[in-house]
Design an enzyme around this catalytic site. Structure first.
Site, PDB file in Angstrom:
ATOM      1  N   ASP A 404      38.344   4.657  -6.303  1.00  0.00           N
ATOM      2  CA  ASP A 404      37.030   5.051  -5.944  1.00  0.00           C
ATOM      3  C   ASP A 404      36.208   3.911  -5.572  1.00  0.00           C
ATOM      4  O   ASP A 404      36.121   3.045  -6.578  1.00  0.00           O
ATOM      5  CB  ASP A 404      36.410   6.078  -6.810  1.00  0.00           C
ATOM      6  CG  ASP A 404      35.160   6.711  -6.160  1.00  0.00           C
ATOM      7  OD1 ASP A 404      35.112   7.318  -5.091  1.00  0.00           O
ATOM      8  OD2 ASP A 404      33.879   6.280  -6.836  1.00  0.00           O
ATOM      9  N   GLU A 433      38.936   2.886  -1.300  1.00  0.00           N
ATOM     10  CA  GLU A 433      38.140   2.828  -0.403  1.00  0.00           C
ATOM     11  C   GLU A 433      37.503   1.277  -0.386  1.00  0.00           C
ATOM     12  O   GLU A 433      36.865   0.617  -1.266  1.00  0.00           O
ATOM     13  CB  GLU A 433      36.902   3.592  -0.709  1.00  0.00           C
ATOM     14  CG  GLU A 433      37.188   5.070  -0.778  1.00  0.00           C
ATOM     15  CD  GLU A 433      36.181   6.084  -1.279  1.00  0.00           C
ATOM     16  OE1 GLU A 433      35.720   6.763  -0.683  1.00  0.00           O
ATOM     17  OE2 GLU A 433      35.451   5.680  -2.485  1.00  0.00           O
TER      18      GLU A 433
END
Length: 717
Positions: A404, A433
């Site tokens: 994340d 990400e």
């Protein structure tokens, strides 16, 4: 002597103290004597060499020798005694090198006859373990590690640390806790030889290479909480371990449905201990799991026995084992970029100021937007992350990690994670990400997509792909190729080829690093986005647009990523950020799964096609340039051909309400392999056909097996 309780002098460097007060002049003019630092345990005076006035309220004091840490220290100014505590010193390179206990095993390491308690707290002056309400003093070793071995069988017993740091005593849970009492009350000692064990013959699901992966993103609770799921343990780890579950009408659900769909990997939203959900009453609240508390403990609200710490370990193992039995690999979504509340985190309580990132002016960095940024670049932070990765690989046999806000982490940490994962027999999927967030770390050090060349084994979510398909994420009325009548047609060769058609490969991520997607747990679902961009469109046409986006995702070079329920037009009723929104918004609607069986069949057909033919999942720019060719088509239809070893494919996408004539790249017998239009199913004999409104179609032609010659004639040949 007057002890000044509220005033503190701070250690900001190895020989420097900082003291702030409105009466600092008295510190300079105390009987013309310089203040001194007193080391209580050694009964030693450390002289002050120099005092520098920073401003009207702040002094900087240079000490004659290195200031000891983890000791009771006091600044003496005449009759005034001021406590001295570490502050900025913990964020210096000197501290990181001096106290990095990289090779030490931390946590409660339990065997049948003894448990070793080990915690890193270099600035603490005392550490005790509280076990069954009895207190045991830990021994201070080198590099700030405190350790104690207690004989006996402590498996299943709760414990916590009592730490004296910066002048206060605190009860602190172990950040390395492998189990917890319900609602994170206390850590629990675990002898993992007494937990469920994976079968010695059970290996991870076989996958030849990670480019063969098809990822399906799933939330444990969402997956089975719907009463229509037919699952007994709804919303739990064990619910996803059940097989043979169906709706009342006999349609497969849960794990069995995922097996039928054909995805190779399931990516689970965070399953480690997180905040905001009462584990005794989980139905009273909802959370995606991005409010992390403890990183090595399974979340209790997903357990059928939240008050039994060992049970949730066994239940998580049972779920992973069940996925593996069905040939599905498990990726864990991990949140190493922040914690829920920094001040309450055991990281901050054990070593204040160390685990989190700060700006040069001393203010807390908040590039994540949730109040704090974990300083992954610091050695003991990196150690914790690597230890957690190692633990989840070794003990739970997971098959990958999704990071994340990975762009807030540092490159070296990610490189070391790559190195650790390469030790496994089966390939471990790493993805994240790669956004460049405004955290207090130089851009050259961030694990962003711009630095992807330094992270060759890590894949990145391709937001350029996503936004080109459906419009800019942050502009709700913006459109892309599938909902903008072919807008961004010029980007399609780049995107569908995994950037391989760029002769100089200027893309920041290459074909082996791109995660192609149009929908995930964040932001609007694709269906809800299409409702925003085309509110007056008939559902039939909106579904066709939706099919284009999903089809392109599955037919592009790179690794495709689907959000749970995407294959049946999942809606969250327009909720753009449903992380707390409850089951009525978030749960998978298994009734909808029944209603959209035709579209599910379409997605299953695309998945099966991709898995059968390697030409849909090539691994090198050179091979793609040889086999992937753009076709001449009427505007704005996009077409391309893939030259396989035995079969050739011509794929066409029409993002408009118009119908167009098509000239296939060669004459012969072309089979309609997959299409989202059911009006025509016959094979094409010859080289002319047409494409319907909002249609995506895959034509397949088997080459002459005797000569195995390439039968496709490319434009310009």
């Amino acid at each position: 002597m007057l002890f000044v309780e509220k005033q503190v002098a701070w250690i900001d460097n190895i020989r420097t103290l900082t003291y702030s007060d409105h009466h600092i002049q008295s510190l300079i003019n105390t009987d013309n004597k310089l203040p001194y630092l007193f080391w209580k345990a050694e009964n030693k005076v450390l002289p002050i060499k120099q005092i520098k006035k920073i401003n009207d309220t702040t002094l900087e004091l240079e000490v004659a020798e290195e200031i000891p840490l983890g000791e009771d220290l006091f600044l003496h100014c005449g009759d005034t005694e001021i406590p001295v505590y570490p502050r900025g010193i913990v964020r210096t390179d000197w501290f990181d090198k001096r106290y990095a206990a990289i090779d030490q095993s931390l946590g409660a390491i339990c065997s049948p006859n003894a448990t070793i308690f080990s915690v890193w707290a270099p600035t603490a002056t005392s550490v005790k373990v509280i076990l069954n309400e009895n207190s045991y003093l830990l021994n201070k070793l080198e590099k700030g590690v405190w350790k104690l071995e207690l004989k006996g069988n402590w498996h299943g017993q709760s414990y916590e640390y009592e730490v004296t740091v910066n002048g206060s005593n605190k009860r602190v849970n172990d950040p390395y806790a492998k189990a917890l009492l319900a609602n994170s009350q206390k850590a629990v000692v675990v002898d993992f030889t007494r937990t469920e064990q994976f079968s010695i013959n059970q290996k991870r699901p076989f996958i030849q290479q990670l480019q063969d992966a098809i990822i399906y993103e799933l939330h444990v609770r969402d997956a089975t909480i719907d009463q229509e799921s037919g699952v007994q343990n709804r919303g739990k780890f064990l619910g996803l371990a059940e097989t043979g579950t169906t709706t009342k009408n006999g349609f497969s659900t849960g794990l069995s449905y995922l097996k039928e769909l054909g995805c190779t990997h399931v990516q689970l939203l965070p399953i480690n201990d997180f905040a905001r959900v009462d584990e005794f009453h989980p139905n009273d609240a909802y959370n995606w799991g991005y409010d992390p508390l403890f990183f090595q403990t399974p979340e209790g609200s997903y357990s059928v026995l939240p008050d039994r710490p060992i049970a949730r370990i066994n239940e998580l193992k049972a779920m992973i084992q069940a996925f593996h039995n069905e040939g599905i690999a498990v990726i864990l979504d991990v949140v190493f970029n922040h914690v829920f509340v920094m001040e309450e985190s055991p990281f901050e309580q054990l070593v204040p100021g160390y685990y989190f990132r700060y700006h040069p002016d001393g203010t807390l960095s908040n590039g994540t937007g949730v109040g704090n940024d974990i300083a992954s670049e610091r050695r003991m932070v990196r150690k914790f992350i690597l230890d957690t990765i190692d633990f989840m690989l070794s003990e739970y046999h997971v098959d990958g990690f999704r990071f994340d806000l990975m762009g807030a982490m540092d490159i070296e940490t990610m490189q070391q994670i790559e190195k650790r994962c390469q030790k496994e027999e089966a390939p471990i999927m790493l993805l994240g990400e790669g956004w460049d967030l405004p955290t207090a770390l130089d851009s050259s050090l961030k694990a962003t997509s711009y630095n992807a060349s330094q992270l060759s084994e890590i894949r990145f979510f391709n937001d350029y792909f996503r936004d080109s398909m459906k419009g800019n994420l942050f502009e709700q009325q913006d459109t892309g190729y599938i909902n903008g009548a072919g807008r961004f047609l010029e980007r399609m060769p780049h995107l569908l080829s995994g950037a391989a058609l760029d002769p100089n490969n200027h893309a920041s991520i290459n074909v082996n690093q791109t995660i192609n997607y149009v929908e995930c747990h964040d932001n609007h679902t694709l269906w809800d986005r299409l409702c925003l961009t085309h509110p007056d469109l008939h559902d039939h046409d909106r579904k066709k647009m939706h099919q284009l986006a999903t089809g392109i995702t599955l037919l592009s070079q790179g690794v495709p990523f689907l959000h749970a329920g995407q294959e049946w037009f999942r809606s969250k009723q327009g909720d753009e950020n449903s992380y707390l929104s409850g089951d009525s918004i978030n749960m998978l609607d298994w009734k909808k799964r029944e209603q959209e069986k035709e579209n599910i069949a379409f997605v299953k057909a695309l998945i099966a096609l991709r898995k059968k033919y390697t030409v849909f999942r090539m691994t090198s720019q050179k091979e793609i340039q040889q086999r992937f060719h753009v076709l001449e088509t009427p505007y704005p239809v996009f077409g391309f051909t893939l030259l396989g070893d035995t079969d050739d494919f011509s794929i066409y996408i029409n993002p408009t309400k118009e119908e167009f004539d098509l000239h296939l790249p060669s004459s012969g017998k072309w089979k309609r392999a997959v299409s989202n239009s059911v009006s025509e199913k016959e094979d094409i004999i010859g080289e002319f056909t047409g494409i319907h409104a909002y249609e995506i179609i895959v034509f397949q032609k088997t080459r002459n097996r005797a000569t195995n010659e390439v039968a496709v004639v490319l434009p310009g040949n």
